[in-house]
Write a protein that holds these residues in place. Structure first.
Motif, PDB file in Angstrom:
ATOM      1  N   GLU A 227     -51.621   1.249  11.509  1.00 31.03           N
ATOM      2  CA  GLU A 227     -52.985   1.080  11.006  1.00 31.03           C
ATOM      3  C   GLU A 227     -53.172   1.526  10.010  1.00 31.03           C
ATOM      4  O   GLU A 227     -53.447   2.011   9.126  1.00 31.03           O
ATOM      5  N   HIS A 228     -51.499   0.914   8.926  1.00 27.25           N
ATOM      6  CA  HIS A 228     -51.878   0.748   7.114  1.00 27.25           C
ATOM      7  C   HIS A 228     -51.694   2.318   6.281  1.00 27.25           C
ATOM      8  O   HIS A 228     -51.466   2.632   5.580  1.00 27.25           O
ATOM      9  N   GLY A 229     -50.991   3.122   7.459  1.00 22.59           N
ATOM     10  CA  GLY A 229     -50.361   4.609   6.909  1.00 22.59           C
ATOM     11  C   GLY A 229     -49.115   4.553   6.475  1.00 22.59           C
ATOM     12  O   GLY A 229     -48.016   3.469   6.840  1.00 22.59           O
ATOM     13  N   LYS A 230     -49.447   4.784   5.054  1.00 21.68           N
ATOM     14  CA  LYS A 230     -47.301   4.920   4.347  1.00 21.68           C
ATOM     15  C   LYS A 230     -46.816   6.115   5.014  1.00 21.68           C
ATOM     16  O   LYS A 230     -47.641   7.306   4.097  1.00 21.68           O
ATOM     17  N   VAL A 231     -45.767   6.244   5.511  1.00 24.51           N
ATOM     18  CA  VAL A 231     -44.218   7.226   5.139  1.00 24.51           C
ATOM     19  C   VAL A 231     -43.977   7.660   3.856  1.00 24.51           C
ATOM     20  O   VAL A 231     -43.922   6.499   3.000  1.00 24.51           O
TER      21      VAL A 231
ATOM     22  N   MET B  73     -47.676  11.645   6.008  1.00 24.18           N
ATOM     23  CA  MET B  73     -48.385  10.170   5.977  1.00 24.18           C
ATOM     24  C   MET B  73     -49.825  10.125   4.748  1.00 24.18           C
ATOM     25  O   MET B  73     -50.087  11.006   4.559  1.00 24.18           O
TER      26      MET B  73
ATOM     27  N   LEU C 253     -53.938   7.263   6.104  1.00 21.72           N
ATOM     28  CA  LEU C 253     -54.390   6.393   7.654  1.00 21.72           C
ATOM     29  C   LEU C 253     -55.795   6.637   7.447  1.00 21.72           C
ATOM     30  O   LEU C 253     -56.335   7.757   6.470  1.00 21.72           O
TER      31      LEU C 253
ATOM     32  N   GLY D 227     -48.941   4.697  13.622  1.00 23.05           N
ATOM     33  CA  GLY D 227     -49.866   5.241  11.829  1.00 23.05           C
ATOM     34  C   GLY D 227     -49.459   3.945  11.294  1.00 23.05           C
ATOM     35  O   GLY D 227     -50.852   3.743   9.878  1.00 23.05           O
ATOM     36  N   LYS D 228     -48.303   3.729  11.390  1.00 21.84           N
ATOM     37  CA  LYS D 228     -48.395   2.490  10.354  1.00 21.84           C
ATOM     38  C   LYS D 228     -48.760   1.092  10.918  1.00 21.84           C
ATOM     39  O   LYS D 228     -49.100   0.449   9.415  1.00 21.84           O
TER      40      LYS D 228
ATOM     41  N   VAL E 191     -46.062   7.657  14.712  1.00 18.08           N
ATOM     42  CA  VAL E 191     -45.615   7.852  13.545  1.00 18.08           C
ATOM     43  C   VAL E 191     -46.047   5.922  13.717  1.00 18.08           C
ATOM     44  O   VAL E 191     -46.077   5.457  12.483  1.00 18.08           O
ATOM     45  N   GLN E 192     -45.188   5.093  14.231  1.00 13.91           N
ATOM     46  CA  GLN E 192     -45.352   3.548  14.613  1.00 13.91           C
ATOM     47  C   GLN E 192     -47.090   3.093  14.655  1.00 13.91           C
ATOM     48  O   GLN E 192     -47.541   2.280  14.106  1.00 13.91           O
TER      49      GLN E 192
END
Length: 461
Positions: free
Chosen positions: A331-335, A354, A357, A328-329, A325-326
């Motif tokens: 790489e500008h992914g939004k949870v 997410m 991504l 992904g964040k 998850v971190q």
């Protein structure tokens, strides 16, 4: 309670006397102590299998068919209880395990038994390869074993089976059924233990063919152990399955069904979806409906429950998920939702959805092995196919939408099986994946080139 190996037709502990705990994925309590096998246990199983191999080879086809039918009957008699026990150990709903593991396993045994009565070409003489090694992952493991065990026994082989340490109850269930069916002692041995035991099975020179299913790292070890001896290999590894929601889908009404392929098994079943593709024009409404559904969803706290949100199997998987998850964040992914623990013990981590991504992300390409699900809105339908087909892994997909749109999309997805407006794991027999999801000889027929050595006669008999 101790769950032991099954060797020579009887349940036996390891000579090492070592055991490990099987922890409930529902509440963290200890379900059983489990025999921890070592190389000596593998050797004992192989010695037992060698004694049984001539018996199986000389057994008439009709007797092999009868044996499989008796095994099916033994499982059928206790199917509800067996489904509950597997569900308890695997963190799944009992109803799901019954429908997608026990009943399909019974059906496969009956179908393979029936195929033994079908005439073969007079020019084709299948002969057993001898000893077959079977290595299965934990999810719906009884089915995964039976898919491989049924044709192996039908071909007249003896089998050494390594059961996943995450579902040791499968050895108990299958061992009792083998005893009930009076399968010749040694024809099937069931070993408890970790991945190292599977590696020993795969590498032993007496094992002539190895069929396995599991994560990539495990399949790599098995391939290395078997390839050095040029063994027959049939490996089903990692997957990257997609769910596609087309325009015109009544997702408000179908949200529970659409998300089932993500939630049941929390991304750890080989049939789970890990990516969801939809059009940008419908994404805002879909996300709102999805969050509303997930916010009201409670985790499965007991196998007899009905919630599709099932617990993780190990705390290690939970830690791996948090790291991903971190990533992904970064790489500008939004949870969109999830990530925190639900009520009860820490096993019940809310599934993480997410958004946005990048499609070039490692998380978009690799298997995730946990409840991290990636949603990707695109402008045009052809982009769905482009990005869904980019991964080097491919096993199955689900397509949701109006009837007239399904065929075109389904035909262009690079995967071995596509479900249309439903997600039904194991609705067909064992599916061998596309691309790098599988490796080796895909022949799954008992008289084919994997479970048998096929002799071709040329000329007139």
């Amino acid at each position: 309670m101790e769950l032991q190996n099954f060797i020579g037709g009887a349940f036996v502990p390891s000579d090492s006397q070592k055991t490990f705990a099987k922890i409930s994925p529902f509440d963290g309590t200890e379900l059983a102590r489990v025999t921890a096998s070592d190389a000596m246990d593998v050797i004992k199983a192989i010695q037992s299998a060698k004694k049984a191999a001539p018996v199986m080879k000389d057994m008439p086809l009709s007797d092999r068919a009868s044996l499989l039918l008796k095994l099916a009957s033994a499982l059928e008699e206790k199917s509800d209880d067996c489904a509950y026990q597997e569900a308890l150990h695997q963190g799944l709903p009992q109803s799901f395990v019954l429908e997608h593991s026990l009943r399909p396993a019974i059906r496969i045994l009956k179908e393979v038994a029936g195929s033994l009565n079908q005439p073969l070409s007079a020019q084709v003489l299948p002969q057993p390869v001898g000893l077959v090694g079977i290595i299965a992952s934990w999810n719906l493991s009884l089915l995964l074993v039976i898919e491989r065990l049924a044709p192996a026994l039908a071909a007249g082989n003896a089998c050494v089976v390594k059961i996943s340490e995450l579902s040791p109850i499968t050895a108990q269930i299958l061992g009792e059924a083998l005893q009930k069916a009076e399968v010749p002692a040694g024809a099937v041995s069931l070993l408890q233990g970790d991945a190292e035991v599977g590696k020993v099975v795969a590498g032993h020179p007496s094992i002539h063919a190895v069929t396995a299913v599991g994560k990539t790292s495990t399949m790599e070890q098995i391939a290395k152990a078997g390839l050095s001896q040029f063994k027959k290999l049939q490996l089903a590894g990692s997957v990257k399955n997609s769910s596609v929601v087309l325009s015109g889908t009544d997702f408000q009404a179908q949200m529970a069904e659409i998300l089932k392929s993500f939630l049941v098994g929390q991304g750890q079943l080989c049939w789970n979806s890990s990516r969801l593709f939809l059009l940008e024009s419908m994404s805002a409404d879909f996300i709102e409906a999805m969050k509303t559904y997930l916010d009201k969803l409670e985790p499965l706290m007991d196998p007899k429950g009905t919630s599709p949100w099932t617990p993780l199997i190990t705390s290690a998987r939970r830690e791996e998920l948090q790291k991903k998850v971190q990533e992904g964040k970064v790489e500008h992914g939004k949870v969109l939702s999830g990530g925190d623990s639900g009520p009860g013990p820490g096993f019940h981590m809310k599934p993480v959805m997410m958004l946005d991504l990048p499609n070039c992300s490692v998380l978009q390409q690799d298997e995730l092995q946990g409840p991290l699900f990636l949603m990707t809105p695109v402008k045009y339908q052809h982009e769905i196919l482009k990005w869904a087909n980019t991964s080097y892994l491919a096993q199955s997909a689900v397509v949701w939408g109006p009837q007239e749109k399904l065929g075109k999309v389904a035909s262009q997805l690079d995967c071995a099986q596509v479900w249309l407006n439903q997600w039904q794991p194991n609705s067909l027999n064992n599916v061998f994946g596309f691309k790098q999801s599988s490796f080796g000889n895909p022949d799954q027929a008992w008289s084919g080139t994997f479970y048998s050595d096929v002799k071709i006669l040329t000329g007139t008999l």
